[in-house]
Design a protein around this motif. Structure first.
Motif, PDB file in Angstrom:
ATOM      1  N   CYS A 165      -9.096  69.277   1.253  1.00  0.00           N
ATOM      2  CA  CYS A 165     -10.367  69.614   1.410  1.00  0.00           C
ATOM      3  C   CYS A 165     -11.068  70.189   0.285  1.00  0.00           C
ATOM      4  N   THR A 211     -10.856  67.509  12.444  1.00  0.00           N
ATOM      5  CA  THR A 211     -10.883  68.753  11.332  1.00  0.00           C
ATOM      6  C   THR A 211     -12.263  68.540  10.686  1.00  0.00           C
ATOM      7  N   ASN A 257      -5.054  66.462   7.524  1.00  0.00           N
ATOM      8  CA  ASN A 257      -6.035  66.263   6.421  1.00  0.00           C
ATOM      9  C   ASN A 257      -7.320  67.391   6.941  1.00  0.00           C
ATOM     10  N   LEU A 258      -7.790  68.076   6.007  1.00  0.00           N
ATOM     11  CA  LEU A 258      -8.965  68.951   6.444  1.00  0.00           C
ATOM     12  C   LEU A 258     -10.159  68.149   5.806  1.00  0.00           C
ATOM     13  N   LEU A 259     -11.077  67.974   6.597  1.00  0.00           N
ATOM     14  CA  LEU A 259     -12.421  67.254   6.326  1.00  0.00           C
ATOM     15  C   LEU A 259     -13.496  68.441   6.103  1.00  0.00           C
ATOM     16  N   SER A 260     -13.805  69.354   6.784  1.00  0.00           N
ATOM     17  CA  SER A 260     -15.060  70.211   6.432  1.00  0.00           C
ATOM     18  C   SER A 260     -14.674  71.468   7.464  1.00  0.00           C
TER      19      SER A 260
END
Length: 329
Positions: A58, A230, A9-12
């Protein structure tokens, strides 16, 4: 054996369009500069990156470099494809070196606004002022205001410091120390967040306490779990995923979402499972790494090991990319 190492999971984060830059800023995490390859992200890589970013949930990213404005048509493509792929661009970074006059700047920014540019992060720091005269920065800010493009000045805290010098010329860090005191450089770290990696660690290590490798490794027991963080990821023009602030380490973007295995990622899996001690032992046993130096952190020691593997042992691996990061600059 399962490694437990995966990016799900990519956050920022952001997209790095290029590593070449007009400046050679001494705090640069990614070792950008005029010495780097003059490559720019291509359309296929842009689309693949956006699709991967969207797949890993994201919704928005920023665009950075290098200096993205070194290829205006390429930057327009980056923005236009983002709109097509339903990726929101939070801001585009620039150092303002491209500014020459109000009319030409207006044409450039109007064109980019039509392609989707809404916000420009404008670099403002003594590091940048060593290479870029402040009148250029002021010109970009003024043009953005006239065109209704939002600005994200990074960092506004340095504006008065820089403005106290002649805006037509560039000014070295030694000039700032002469004017504001010998502690000016060390005080910057409390005003401007700098990760001690890339060229930054070389700049600040003289003023920081250092320890021998054994002490560093004893303090940093356990795996480098920050590799799966992430909060500040980047994908670059070569299809590399850069974990966190670990510039010079790379995961191929196609492998994101899957568990990484030691057979394909021996360095990263070692760092994740065993930390800097495991990586030190790995480099020592396989490649004869040794050092008499002292270091400010485990990241500093890790960079020393990786530089040895690339520059001294000519190790060619997709894990230590891009190779230009390890070039002198």
């Amino acid at each position: 054996m399962p490694s437990g190492f995966h990016i799900e999971n990519l956050l920022s984060g952001g997209l790095i369009t290029n590593y070449d830059c007009t400046s050679l800023c001494r705090h640069c995490l990614y070792n950008c500069g005029p010495h780097r390859e003059q490559d720019y992200i291509e359309e296929e890589t842009i689309r693949e990156s956006y699709k991967k970013i969207r797949t890993l949930r994201c919704p928005s990213i920023h665009i950075g470099g290098g200096e993205p404005f070194l290829n205006i048509s390429g930057l327009k493509t980056v923005l236009e494809i983002a709109r097509q792929e339903n990726i929101r661009i939070e801001y585009v970074e620039t150092n303002s070196s491209w500014y020459t006059a109000p009319n030409s700047a207006r044409k450039i920014l109007e064109s980019l606004k039509q392609s989707g540019l809404t916000t420009l992060l404008i670099s403002i720091s003594p590091f940048h002022n060593e290479h870029i005269a402040f009148w250029k920065v002021k010109g970009v800010i003024k043009t953005c205001e006239e065109l209704g493009i939002s600005i994200f000045p990074w960092m506004l805290d340095f504006y008065k410091d820089i403005e106290s010098f002649d805006e037509i010329a560039t000014h070295g860090l030694s000039e700032y120390e002469k004017k504001f005191g010998q502690e000016y450089l060390s005080s910057i770290r409390s005003r401007y967040w700098v990760h001690l990696g890339g060229r930054a660690v070389k700049l600040f290590e003289k003023s920081l306490q250092k320890k021998d490798p054994e002490a560093i490794m004893a303090e940093a027991s356990g795996g480098c779990v920050e590799l799966v963080n992430t909060d500040h990821f980047h994908l670059d023009l070569y299809g590399n995923y850069i974990p966190g602030f670990c510039s010079g380490l790379a995961i191929q973007s196609n492998d994101l979402g899957n568990e990484l295995v030691p057979e394909r990622y021996p360095i990263l899996c070692t760092l994740f499972a065993e930390g800097i001690q495991g990586f030190f032992d790995f480099a020592q046993s396989r490649y004869g790494f040794t050092t008499q130096k002292s270091f400010v952190s485990k990241c500093h020691l890790c960079l020393e090991i990786r530089s040895f593997l690339v520059n001294e042992k000519n190790l060619k691996t997709h894990e230590l990319q891009p190779k230009g990061f390890y070039a002198t600059g």
